[in-house]
Design a protein around this motif. Sequence first.
Motif, PDB file in Angstrom:
ATOM      1  N   ARG A   1      51.199  -0.736  -5.691  1.00  0.00           N
ATOM      2  CA  ARG A   1      52.400  -1.566  -5.897  1.00  0.00           C
ATOM      3  C   ARG A   1      52.523  -2.132  -7.301  1.00  0.00           C
ATOM      4  NH1 ARG A   1      54.706  -4.276  -0.742  1.00  0.00           N
ATOM      5  NH2 ARG A   1      53.748  -2.939   0.800  1.00  0.00           N
ATOM      6  N   ARG A   2      51.406  -2.590  -7.865  1.00  0.00           N
ATOM      7  CA  ARG A   2      51.463  -3.223  -9.187  1.00  0.00           C
ATOM      8  C   ARG A   2      51.899  -2.250 -10.278  1.00  0.00           C
ATOM      9  NH1 ARG A   2      45.780  -5.514  -9.486  1.00  0.00           N
ATOM     10  NH2 ARG A   2      46.070  -4.785 -11.605  1.00  0.00           N
ATOM     11  N   ALA A   3      51.653  -0.960 -10.087  1.00  0.00           N
ATOM     12  CA  ALA A   3      51.990   0.026 -11.120  1.00  0.00           C
ATOM     13  C   ALA A   3      53.391   0.617 -10.964  1.00  0.00           C
ATOM     14  CB  ALA A   3      50.960   1.148 -11.127  1.00  0.00           C
ATOM     15  N   VAL A   4      54.073   0.346  -9.854  1.00  0.00           N
ATOM     16  CA  VAL A   4      55.401   0.926  -9.630  1.00  0.00           C
ATOM     17  C   VAL A   4      56.353   0.641 -10.792  1.00  0.00           C
ATOM     18  CG1 VAL A   4      57.470   0.819  -8.166  1.00  0.00           C
ATOM     19  CG2 VAL A   4      55.203   1.092  -7.131  1.00  0.00           C
ATOM     20  N   PRO A   5      56.460  -0.591 -11.300  1.00  0.00           N
ATOM     21  CA  PRO A   5      57.374  -0.828 -12.428  1.00  0.00           C
ATOM     22  C   PRO A   5      57.036  -0.002 -13.670  1.00  0.00           C
ATOM     23  CG  PRO A   5      56.718  -2.913 -11.435  1.00  0.00           C
ATOM     24  CD  PRO A   5      55.860  -1.842 -10.820  1.00  0.00           C
ATOM     25  N   VAL A   6      55.762   0.264 -13.895  1.00  0.00           N
ATOM     26  CA  VAL A   6      55.366   1.099 -15.036  1.00  0.00           C
ATOM     27  C   VAL A   6      55.913   2.506 -14.855  1.00  0.00           C
ATOM     28  CG1 VAL A   6      53.409   2.115 -16.271  1.00  0.00           C
ATOM     29  CG2 VAL A   6      53.289  -0.261 -15.470  1.00  0.00           C
ATOM     30  N   TYR A   7      55.724   3.071 -13.671  1.00  0.00           N
ATOM     31  CA  TYR A   7      56.217   4.433 -13.422  1.00  0.00           C
ATOM     32  C   TYR A   7      57.747   4.477 -13.484  1.00  0.00           C
ATOM     33  CZ  TYR A   7      51.515   5.848 -12.280  1.00  0.00           C
ATOM     34  OH  TYR A   7      50.182   6.128 -12.358  1.00  0.00           O
ATOM     35  N   GLU A   8      58.410   3.441 -12.994  1.00  0.00           N
ATOM     36  CA  GLU A   8      59.871   3.407 -13.074  1.00  0.00           C
ATOM     37  C   GLU A   8      60.335   3.376 -14.522  1.00  0.00           C
ATOM     38  OE1 GLU A   8      61.031   1.372  -8.802  1.00  0.00           O
ATOM     39  OE2 GLU A   8      60.741   0.052 -10.529  1.00  0.00           O
ATOM     40  N   ARG A   9      59.634   2.630 -15.383  1.00  0.00           N
ATOM     41  CA  ARG A   9      59.982   2.611 -16.811  1.00  0.00           C
ATOM     42  C   ARG A   9      59.810   3.996 -17.443  1.00  0.00           C
ATOM     43  NH1 ARG A   9      57.366  -2.428 -16.812  1.00  0.00           N
ATOM     44  NH2 ARG A   9      55.449  -1.533 -17.659  1.00  0.00           N
ATOM     45  N   LEU A  10      58.921   4.798 -16.877  1.00  0.00           N
ATOM     46  CA  LEU A  10      58.678   6.144 -17.397  1.00  0.00           C
ATOM     47  C   LEU A  10      59.627   7.189 -16.795  1.00  0.00           C
ATOM     48  CD1 LEU A  10      54.785   6.076 -17.429  1.00  0.00           C
ATOM     49  CD2 LEU A  10      56.334   5.940 -19.402  1.00  0.00           C
ATOM     50  N   GLY A  11      60.570   6.739 -15.954  1.00  0.00           N
ATOM     51  CA  GLY A  11      61.576   7.641 -15.408  1.00  0.00           C
ATOM     52  C   GLY A  11      61.312   8.122 -13.992  1.00  0.00           C
ATOM     53  N   PHE A  12      60.237   7.668 -13.356  1.00  0.00           N
ATOM     54  CA  PHE A  12      59.992   8.032 -11.960  1.00  0.00           C
ATOM     55  C   PHE A  12      60.952   7.241 -11.078  1.00  0.00           C
ATOM     56  CE2 PHE A  12      56.183   9.430 -13.979  1.00  0.00           C
ATOM     57  CZ  PHE A  12      55.683  10.461 -13.208  1.00  0.00           C
ATOM     58  N   GLU A  13      61.418   7.869 -10.019  1.00  0.00           N
ATOM     59  CA  GLU A  13      62.348   7.234  -9.087  1.00  0.00           C
ATOM     60  C   GLU A  13      61.820   7.373  -7.672  1.00  0.00           C
ATOM     61  OE1 GLU A  13      66.001   9.330  -9.560  1.00  0.00           O
ATOM     62  OE2 GLU A  13      66.238   8.734 -11.655  1.00  0.00           O
ATOM     63  N   SER A  14      62.145   6.393  -6.836  1.00  0.00           N
ATOM     64  CA  SER A  14      61.829   6.506  -5.413  1.00  0.00           C
ATOM     65  C   SER A  14      62.771   7.530  -4.793  1.00  0.00           C
ATOM     66  CB  SER A  14      62.025   5.160  -4.708  1.00  0.00           C
ATOM     67  OG  SER A  14      61.098   4.229  -5.208  1.00  0.00           O
ATOM     68  N   SER A  15      62.296   8.195  -3.757  1.00  0.00           N
ATOM     69  CA  SER A  15      63.103   9.223  -3.113  1.00  0.00           C
ATOM     70  C   SER A  15      62.954   9.122  -1.604  1.00  0.00           C
ATOM     71  CB  SER A  15      62.646  10.613  -3.572  1.00  0.00           C
ATOM     72  OG  SER A  15      63.240  11.608  -2.777  1.00  0.00           O
ATOM     73  N   ARG A  16      64.067   9.087  -0.908  1.00  0.00           N
ATOM     74  CA  ARG A  16      64.015   9.066   0.556  1.00  0.00           C
ATOM     75  C   ARG A  16      63.604  10.426   1.118  1.00  0.00           C
ATOM     76  NH1 ARG A  16      65.399   5.504   3.739  1.00  0.00           N
ATOM     77  NH2 ARG A  16      66.473   6.811   5.247  1.00  0.00           N
TER      78      ARG A  16
END
Length: 150
Positions: A127-142
């Motif tokens: 959970r703590r790293a999710v914002p880092v990955y989002e800043r790098l262009g990763f997106e959640s996907s259903r």
Amino acid sequence: MRISQADTDDIGGLAGLLWRDTLNEEPSRQCVDAFAVDLAQWWAAHQHSHAAFVARLLGAEIVGMAWVALLSRVPRPGATSRLSADIQSVFVMPEHRGQGIGSALVEAASEHARRLGSLRVTVHSGRRAVPVYERLGFESSRQLLHRPGR
């Protein structure tokens, strides 16, 4: 800081980071040197599907790593060479965090996967790293689901 693809000379440093990364998760029954032997054997058997990237500061000591696992996908008509990639085991020594090292490692691993033709790059993050990955262009996907082990 220098990011490079790891090779067999980096096994000891990679083993040390992997060993340190799991210290709080589970009791280690193995010393880091014994683990380095196991890691070398594992990587020799998986070098076609896994690549590691390392970060070094001024010296030769490895202060961070990121692995990428490549998976061949079932071919489709007109697309016989399909790849997916998964970023794994990203770890930066605590005293070097917050300097962009982890982000640079993830970018290097992702770019490696793209160069090899990966259609997508995924990551299973804490959970703590999710914002880092989002800043790098990763997106959640259903559409990307997982089934937990029992």
